[in-house]
Design a protein around this motif. Structure first.
Motif, PDB file in Angstrom:
ATOM      1  N   LEU A  81      52.585  53.292  63.722  1.00 58.88           N
ATOM      2  CA  LEU A  81      51.691  52.287  64.276  1.00 58.88           C
ATOM      3  C   LEU A  81      51.891  51.003  63.472  1.00 58.88           C
ATOM      4  O   LEU A  81      51.597  50.953  62.281  1.00 58.88           O
ATOM      5  N   ASN A  82      52.407  49.985  64.125  1.00 53.23           N
ATOM      6  CA  ASN A  82      52.803  48.758  63.443  1.00 53.23           C
ATOM      7  C   ASN A  82      51.742  47.675  63.588  1.00 53.23           C
ATOM      8  O   ASN A  82      51.318  47.346  64.698  1.00 53.23           O
ATOM      9  N   LEU A  83      51.331  47.098  62.450  1.00 59.46           N
ATOM     10  CA  LEU A  83      50.403  45.973  62.437  1.00 59.46           C
ATOM     11  C   LEU A  83      51.039  44.707  61.863  1.00 59.46           C
ATOM     12  O   LEU A  83      50.398  43.658  61.856  1.00 59.46           O
ATOM     13  N   THR A  84      52.260  44.798  61.364  1.00 64.42           N
ATOM     14  CA  THR A  84      52.855  43.677  60.647  1.00 64.42           C
ATOM     15  C   THR A  84      53.274  42.563  61.598  1.00 64.42           C
ATOM     16  O   THR A  84      54.011  42.789  62.563  1.00 64.42           O
ATOM     17  N   ASN A  85      52.824  41.354  61.299  1.00 67.02           N
ATOM     18  CA  ASN A  85      53.158  40.182  62.116  1.00 67.02           C
ATOM     19  C   ASN A  85      54.439  39.502  61.630  1.00 67.02           C
ATOM     20  O   ASN A  85      54.792  39.608  60.465  1.00 67.02           O
ATOM     21  N   PRO A  86      55.115  38.798  62.582  1.00 72.64           N
ATOM     22  CA  PRO A  86      54.820  38.669  64.010  1.00 72.64           C
ATOM     23  C   PRO A  86      55.108  39.981  64.738  1.00 72.64           C
ATOM     24  O   PRO A  86      56.231  40.482  64.709  1.00 72.64           O
ATOM     25  N   LEU A  87      54.064  40.504  65.377  1.00 70.56           N
ATOM     26  CA  LEU A  87      54.043  41.900  65.810  1.00 70.56           C
ATOM     27  C   LEU A  87      55.149  42.262  66.791  1.00 70.56           C
ATOM     28  O   LEU A  87      55.799  43.305  66.655  1.00 70.56           O
TER      29      LEU A  87
ATOM     30  N   THR B 212      45.097  60.801  48.936  1.00 70.75           N
ATOM     31  CA  THR B 212      45.854  60.575  47.703  1.00 70.75           C
ATOM     32  C   THR B 212      46.550  59.229  47.823  1.00 70.75           C
ATOM     33  O   THR B 212      46.549  58.609  48.886  1.00 70.75           O
ATOM     34  N   TRP B 213      47.152  58.769  46.734  1.00 71.09           N
ATOM     35  CA  TRP B 213      47.853  57.478  46.766  1.00 71.09           C
ATOM     36  C   TRP B 213      49.025  57.486  45.799  1.00 71.09           C
ATOM     37  O   TRP B 213      49.084  58.277  44.861  1.00 71.09           O
ATOM     38  N   THR B 214      49.972  56.614  46.084  1.00 72.99           N
ATOM     39  CA  THR B 214      51.207  56.556  45.303  1.00 72.99           C
ATOM     40  C   THR B 214      51.831  55.170  45.422  1.00 72.99           C
ATOM     41  O   THR B 214      51.673  54.501  46.445  1.00 72.99           O
ATOM     42  N   THR B 215      52.537  54.782  44.361  1.00 69.29           N
ATOM     43  CA  THR B 215      53.298  53.530  44.398  1.00 69.29           C
ATOM     44  C   THR B 215      54.725  53.763  44.886  1.00 69.29           C
ATOM     45  O   THR B 215      55.515  52.822  44.942  1.00 69.29           O
ATOM     46  N   GLU B 216      55.049  55.012  45.255  1.00 62.60           N
ATOM     47  CA  GLU B 216      56.388  55.341  45.750  1.00 62.60           C
ATOM     48  C   GLU B 216      56.330  55.521  47.267  1.00 62.60           C
ATOM     49  O   GLU B 216      55.848  56.550  47.752  1.00 62.60           O
ATOM     50  N   PRO B 217      56.814  54.561  48.036  1.00 66.44           N
ATOM     51  CA  PRO B 217      56.685  54.671  49.493  1.00 66.44           C
ATOM     52  C   PRO B 217      57.394  55.883  50.083  1.00 66.44           C
ATOM     53  O   PRO B 217      56.911  56.483  51.043  1.00 66.44           O
ATOM     54  N   ARG B 218      58.530  56.261  49.505  1.00 65.70           N
ATOM     55  CA  ARG B 218      59.230  57.433  50.048  1.00 65.70           C
ATOM     56  C   ARG B 218      58.389  58.701  49.885  1.00 65.70           C
ATOM     57  O   ARG B 218      58.382  59.569  50.760  1.00 65.70           O
ATOM     58  N   ALA B 219      57.701  58.803  48.771  1.00 64.08           N
ATOM     59  CA  ALA B 219      56.854  59.967  48.556  1.00 64.08           C
ATOM     60  C   ALA B 219      55.716  60.002  49.575  1.00 64.08           C
ATOM     61  O   ALA B 219      55.339  61.062  50.088  1.00 64.08           O
ATOM     62  N   ALA B 220      55.171  58.830  49.894  1.00 62.59           N
ATOM     63  CA  ALA B 220      54.091  58.764  50.876  1.00 62.59           C
ATOM     64  C   ALA B 220      54.592  59.147  52.265  1.00 62.59           C
ATOM     65  O   ALA B 220      53.878  59.787  53.046  1.00 62.59           O
ATOM     66  N   LEU B 221      55.820  58.770  52.589  1.00 64.16           N
ATOM     67  CA  LEU B 221      56.358  58.995  53.928  1.00 64.16           C
ATOM     68  C   LEU B 221      56.891  60.403  54.140  1.00 64.16           C
ATOM     69  O   LEU B 221      56.936  60.869  55.284  1.00 64.16           O
ATOM     70  N   ARG B 222      57.278  61.064  53.088  1.00 70.30           N
ATOM     71  CA  ARG B 222      57.964  62.343  53.239  1.00 70.30           C
ATOM     72  C   ARG B 222      57.086  63.350  53.978  1.00 70.30           C
ATOM     73  O   ARG B 222      56.023  63.752  53.509  1.00 70.30           O
ATOM     74  N   GLY B 223      57.530  63.744  55.174  1.00 69.34           N
ATOM     75  CA  GLY B 223      56.821  64.726  55.974  1.00 69.34           C
ATOM     76  C   GLY B 223      55.666  64.184  56.792  1.00 69.34           C
ATOM     77  O   GLY B 223      54.963  64.958  57.452  1.00 69.34           O
ATOM     78  N   ALA B 224      55.468  62.868  56.795  1.00 67.83           N
ATOM     79  CA  ALA B 224      54.362  62.295  57.566  1.00 67.83           C
ATOM     80  C   ALA B 224      54.616  62.462  59.058  1.00 67.83           C
ATOM     81  O   ALA B 224      55.756  62.359  59.523  1.00 67.83           O
ATOM     82  N   SER B 225      53.570  62.703  59.813  1.00 68.48           N
ATOM     83  CA  SER B 225      53.690  62.737  61.275  1.00 68.48           C
ATOM     84  C   SER B 225      53.178  61.444  61.900  1.00 68.48           C
ATOM     85  O   SER B 225      53.488  61.142  63.055  1.00 68.48           O
ATOM     86  N   LEU B 226      52.402  60.680  61.129  1.00 67.73           N
ATOM     87  CA  LEU B 226      51.828  59.426  61.612  1.00 67.73           C
ATOM     88  C   LEU B 226      51.843  58.429  60.465  1.00 67.73           C
ATOM     89  O   LEU B 226      51.457  58.756  59.335  1.00 67.73           O
ATOM     90  N   VAL B 227      52.316  57.214  60.759  1.00 65.72           N
ATOM     91  CA  VAL B 227      52.425  56.176  59.727  1.00 65.72           C
ATOM     92  C   VAL B 227      51.765  54.909  60.246  1.00 65.72           C
ATOM     93  O   VAL B 227      52.008  54.489  61.382  1.00 65.72           O
ATOM     94  N   LEU B 228      50.933  54.301  59.398  1.00 62.03           N
ATOM     95  CA  LEU B 228      50.396  52.976  59.688  1.00 62.03           C
ATOM     96  C   LEU B 228      51.164  51.974  58.826  1.00 62.03           C
ATOM     97  O   LEU B 228      51.119  52.042  57.599  1.00 62.03           O
ATOM     98  N   HIS B 229      51.874  51.072  59.486  1.00 69.70           N
ATOM     99  CA  HIS B 229      52.702  50.086  58.790  1.00 69.70           C
ATOM    100  C   HIS B 229      51.950  48.754  58.800  1.00 69.70           C
ATOM    101  O   HIS B 229      51.847  48.104  59.826  1.00 69.70           O
TER     102      HIS B 229
END
Length: 404
Positions: free
Chosen positions: A140-146, A63-80
């Motif tokens: 899991l962080n990919l954002t530079n400068p890492l 699924t997808w959303t423009t609301e980041p909080r909704a995407a994060l709520r209850g997540a066990s793994l996040v790719l940033h």
């Protein structure tokens, strides 16, 4: 892990490469719910539909959303993987470096410092959301400068943050190819910081193969690194070590404009044929997905530890890059790797520089920025004052642009 995987910055068409890398591993990566978050609703839907179709046969629900909080709520793994300020921000970072006559790079040099200063406020807001919506998640962080963003995230309370980079493993694979060996059978060790590290051990069947690598390379290079450089270091640096050469490589226009046009082309191709991986995806090497991100996701859903290369905040107070055993129980400790004296001298300089960089980002001032640039092995002393004043003069405009 029982929660879902959330992808911040999931609306970029490069997320297609993530889906393709997961699909290539089949059911070796345990499936589950996947939520993409992005700001551009049209691009997000285009990418989301492709990802859903690609991964549904493997048991993933997308699924997808423009609301980041909704995407994060209850997540066990996040790719940033948010690019704060977008390609326009990267363009300004490149222009700063080029104005100083230096190599334009988003992870090293003056452009990286300007980028780190620009994303201070929006990254802090992302960290607040992570702490409030999914405090126990592995990020899991990919954002530079890492290394800098990983350190800032951990210090902001995102204790489960791991920076990921493909370069240690890509360097191993390149060396193994020259030697005609299977990289899976290598016994190897890595020491350093992100984009500033070395393979300090490389063995097959108990035999040190670094001298053999030097001989076999001859007048060729390994990812741009010459054989004589490897011989002098007694270790194998990642490709960015070439930026530390004297004289430094001539500055060239950066990649921001290229990436911006490629993004638009990829979205056009996805809209024209939603069920096919866009042909232009191969124009950009995105080895971080199959070589770093997907192995980490697989490991974090595995009961037994798998070897991964990660960036973690070390007791030294800076983020170090190295190898760990990673599993559903989390990361094990970084494996100690002693560097030969020539490489160790470079690592000491890189670590001093990293401490000064982190201080400049956490406590911005013209003197702090100057100290960070003075400690940078990539910046000639005559360029320091000019770079420092340019960065300091642009800080307010960059902060405003990043939060717009």
């Amino acid at each position: 892990m029982t929660g879902h995987l959330a992808v911040l910055g999931g609306g970029t068409p490069y997320t297609v490469a993530l889906a393709d890398a997961i699909a290539a591993r089949g059911r070796a990566v345990a499936p589950g719910p996947l939520v993409l978050a992005g700001r551009d609703a049209r691009a997000l839907e285009t990418v989301g539909r492709y990802v859903r179709g690609r991964l549904a046969p493997l048991g993933w629900s997308t699924t997808w959303t423009t609301e980041p909080r909704a995407a994060l709520r209850g997540a066990s793994l996040v790719l940033h993987q948010i690019r704060y300020g977008g390609t326009a921000g990267r363009q300004r970072d490149e222009e700063l470096a080029l104005a100083c006559g230096l190599v334009a790079d988003e992870t090293l040099g003056p452009g990286a410092l300007q980028a780190a200063l620009r994303l201070r406020a929006p990254l802090a807001e992302t960290c607040r959301m992570l702490v409030e919506e999914c405090p126990g998640a592995v990020v899991l962080n990919l954002t530079n400068p890492l290394s800098l963003t990983t350190a800032r995230m951990v210090r902001a309370g995102v204790s489960g943050c791991l920076g990921l980079c493909e370069l240690p493993r890509v360097t191993l694979e390149a060396a193994a190819a020259v030697l005609g060996e299977d990289p899976a059978r290598a016994r190897w060790a890595y020491a350093g910081l992100n984009h500033r590290g070395f393979l300090v051990r490389l063995e097959w069947d108990g035999v040190d193969r670094i001298p053999d690598l030097v001989r076999r390379l001859g007048d060729r290079t390994l990812n741009g690194i010459r054989a004589d450089e490897i011989a002098a270091l007694k270790a194998i640096p990642t490709k960015y070590f070439r930026l530390a050469r004297t004289p430094a490589p001539a500055p060239e226009p950066g990649r921001a404009a290229f990436l911006g046009s490629l993004r638009a082309r990829l979205l056009e191709e996805l809209r024209a044929d939603p069920g096919r991986s866009p042909p232009s995806l191969g124009v950009r090497d995105m080895a971080w997905y199959p070589r770093a991100v997907v192995p980490a996701i697989e490991a974090l859903r595995s009961p037994r530890p798998l070897d991964c290369e990660v960036n973690v905040l070390a007791p030294s107070g800076i983020v170090e890059e190295g190898r760990v055993g990673l599993s559903a129980a989390g990361p094990g400790p970084l494996r100690p790797a002693a560097a030969p004296a020539p490489a160790a001298a470079w690592l000491a300089a890189f670590r001093r520089h990293e401490r000064d960089l982190l201080d400049a980002v956490e406590h911005p001032s013209l003197p702090a920025i100057r100290r960070a640039l003075e400690a940078d092995p990539l910046i000639p002393a005559p360029k320091v004052e000019e770079c420092a004043r340019l960065i300091w003069a642009r800080r307010d405009a960059e902060a405003a642009a990043a939060s717009a």
